[in-house]
Write a protein that holds these residues in place. Structure first.
Motif, PDB file in Angstrom:
ATOM      1  N   LYS A  49       0.836  -1.205   0.000  1.00  4.78           N
ATOM      2  CA  LYS A  49       0.000   0.000   0.000  1.00  4.78           C
ATOM      3  C   LYS A  49       0.872   1.257   0.000  1.00  4.78           C
ATOM      4  N   CYS A  50       1.958   1.207   0.762  1.00  4.33           N
ATOM      5  CA  CYS A  50       2.894   2.342   0.820  1.00  4.33           C
ATOM      6  C   CYS A  50       3.544   2.570  -0.543  1.00  4.33           C
TER       7      CYS A  50
ATOM      8  N   LYS B 194       2.285   1.702  -3.441  1.00  8.30           N
ATOM      9  CA  LYS B 194       1.220   2.169  -4.332  1.00  8.30           C
ATOM     10  C   LYS B 194       0.992   3.671  -4.174  1.00  8.30           C
ATOM     11  N   GLN B 195       0.949   4.148  -2.942  1.00  6.30           N
ATOM     12  CA  GLN B 195       0.728   5.572  -2.690  1.00  6.30           C
ATOM     13  C   GLN B 195       1.888   6.408  -3.216  1.00  6.30           C
ATOM     14  N   SER B 196       3.114   5.932  -3.013  1.00  3.50           N
ATOM     15  CA  SER B 196       4.280   6.707  -3.451  1.00  3.50           C
ATOM     16  C   SER B 196       4.308   6.844  -4.971  1.00  3.50           C
TER      17      SER B 196
ATOM     18  N   GLU C  25       1.559   6.551  -7.085  1.00  2.00           N
ATOM     19  CA  GLU C  25       0.403   7.350  -7.520  1.00  2.00           C
ATOM     20  C   GLU C  25       0.612   8.829  -7.240  1.00  2.00           C
ATOM     21  N   GLN C  26       1.221   9.138  -6.103  1.00  2.00           N
ATOM     22  CA  GLN C  26       1.425  10.532  -5.710  1.00  2.00           C
ATOM     23  C   GLN C  26       2.763  11.085  -6.210  1.00  2.00           C
TER      24      GLN C  26
ATOM     25  N   ASP D 112       5.592  10.520  -5.069  1.00  2.00           N
ATOM     26  CA  ASP D 112       6.303  10.935  -3.863  1.00  2.00           C
ATOM     27  C   ASP D 112       7.702  10.315  -3.908  1.00  2.00           C
TER      28      ASP D 112
ATOM     29  N   LYS E 187       9.270   8.996  -0.519  1.00  2.00           N
ATOM     30  CA  LYS E 187       8.635   7.779   0.003  1.00  2.00           C
ATOM     31  C   LYS E 187       8.992   6.580  -0.872  1.00  2.00           C
TER      32      LYS E 187
END
Length: 436
Positions: free
Chosen positions: A10-11, A13-15, A17-18, A20, A23
């Motif tokens: 999940k971490c 995936k967020q990095s 998509e964003q 980031d 991260k």
């Protein structure tokens, strides 16, 4: 901290998509923290269902990364760690092909870690490959060659980014990958490959970052400029080499703590000092030696002292004494060229003496025999009872012709009259720029 495989994915995936970059870098580093790294190493091998939320190329990166954590934190196997990290960086290169430069930080960090792991591995790898070769097994190339191949892919990825906006292009960090790559090629002794990547850089039609104090990757740019100067030296392009090293020194001077880059300064000045002397006739100032005592002994006390004194014997002896150092740093040929300055100093002294003797007649006409005596005496005077003639007239003419053609002397050689006719106004326009 990511407590489970699901939370870790999940971490990631967020990095992505964003976008980031910090991260994402943390998600795939081999050093996320001891506890975090140990926890990740214990995750079960992810299946397709686990990785479904991630883009396909990111899935490949994660698989390689989790395999890497086991090699590092559980098996503690440096050879396997290098192989797994090399695989992960190659997967990351594939993912980065479809991204803007937000991914650069993670890619740069992965390449840096790969180089660090290799530095730990290199001794044991060398022994193991030798053993395998003796057993008739294929070593599949050295680990350094594998490292070069992987870093080269990252370099090409950056160089070939067609994004016209340099702020969004992966070319923004091109000198980091180039600095790494060209240094590795030098370690491999493959200077032709180092030259080829530099040609590729100059051959691109896309905008490149401007080299200057504003750059954030100064260390890598300095590395590139240094090795680029060495390549220019090997081509006997001494002016280009000096320009590169002068740029490097400008960047080094931007560091707030000069003591942290003392070794780099010494390495640059080892080449830059003799280049400035050859190109411009400039000796380093007295203040220049304060932070480079090793160079003071090598140059000020030996090679440069011989040039200032016009002492060919001392110069030849120093050249032989320090031959290994000069060859290792690609500057031996440079000092062969600098020998002409030592000869120039001797000839200037001889001309003054002959001119004083012939002051009533034609002081600007110097017999070649007088210069022959001066050069021979300087080259052989340390030999007791030496009566050998080190310089015949043909060799003297050759020395004079080189000095005249380079603009360090003004005049012409009269072969039939066995003399050199010097300019009456300024026979030595380019002796030394700072008064010697």
């Amino acid at each position: 901290m990511t407590g489970s495989l699901t939370e870790y994915i999940k971490c990631v995936k967020q990095s992505v998509e964003q976008r980031d970059t910090l991260k994402f870098k943390w998600c795939i580093t081999i050093n996320p923290g001891i506890e975090e790294g140990a926890a990740r190493s214990k995750y079960p091998e992810p299946n397709d269902f686990d990785l479904y939320p991630l883009p396909e190329r990111v899935q490949d990166v994660v698989r390689s990364y989790l395999k890497l954590t086991k090699s590092v934190y559980i098996n503690n196997n440096i050879e396997q760690s290098f192989a797994d990290l090399d695989e992960m960086v190659n997967k990351l290169n594939r993912f980065a092909e479809t991204q803007t430069n937000w991914v650069n930080l993670a890619l740069i960090n992965a390449c840096t870690e790969l180089i660090s792991v290799h530095s730990v591995l290199k001794d044991s790898t060398s022994k193991q490959e030798t053993k395998r070769a003796s057993n008739g097994e294929s070593t599949d190339g050295s680990s350094l060659e594998k490292l070069a191949s992987t870093i080269n892919k990252s370099f090409k990825l950056s160089l070939n980014d067609k994004n016209l906006d340099i702020s969004q292009s992966k070319r923004r960090d091109i000198y980091i990958f180039l600095g790494y790559l060209i240094k590795i090629y030098f370690k491999l002794g493959k200077l032709e490959l180092a030259s080829s990547v530099e040609k590729a850089l100059h051959g691109t039609r896309f905008e490149l970052p401007v080299i200057g104090p504003q750059m954030t990757s100064k260390r890598h740019v300095i590395t590139y400029l240094y090795y680029s100067a060495i390549l220019a030296l090997d081509r006997s392009d001494f002016k280009a080499a000096e320009e590169k090293l002068s740029q490097a020194m400008t960047l080094v001077s931007c560091y707030k703590k000069p003591k942290n880059v003392t070794k780099q300064i010494e390495k640059i000045l080892l080449v830059l000092f003799p280049l400035r002397l050859l190109n411009k006739g400039v000796f380093p100032s007295r203040d220049a030696w304060e932070n480079v005592p090793n160079l003071r002994f090598l140059y000020l006390d030996n090679l440069f002292a011989a040039i200032k004194e016009g002492d060919l014997k001392k110069y030849t002896d120093s050249l032989e004494k320090f031959k290994t150092i000069l060859l290792k740093n690609h500057i031996y040929i440079l000092f062969i060229h600098l020998k002409s300055l030592c000869c120039l100093r001797i000839i200037k002294k001889a001309v003054v003496i002959v001119s004083e003797i012939n002051s009533i007649d034609k002081p600007h006409i110097i017999p070649l025999s007088a210069l022959q005596i001066a050069l021979t005496f300087s080259d052989t005077r340390a030999h007791d009872n030496s009566s050998s003639i080190g310089y015949d007239l043909d060799r003297v003419e050759c020395v004079l012709a080189n000095l005249i053609s380079s603009g360090r002397m003004k005049g012409y050689i009269s072969h039939s009259n066995k003399c050199v006719v010097l300019s009456k106004t300024n026979a030595f326009p380019k002796l030394f720029a700072n008064g010697y």
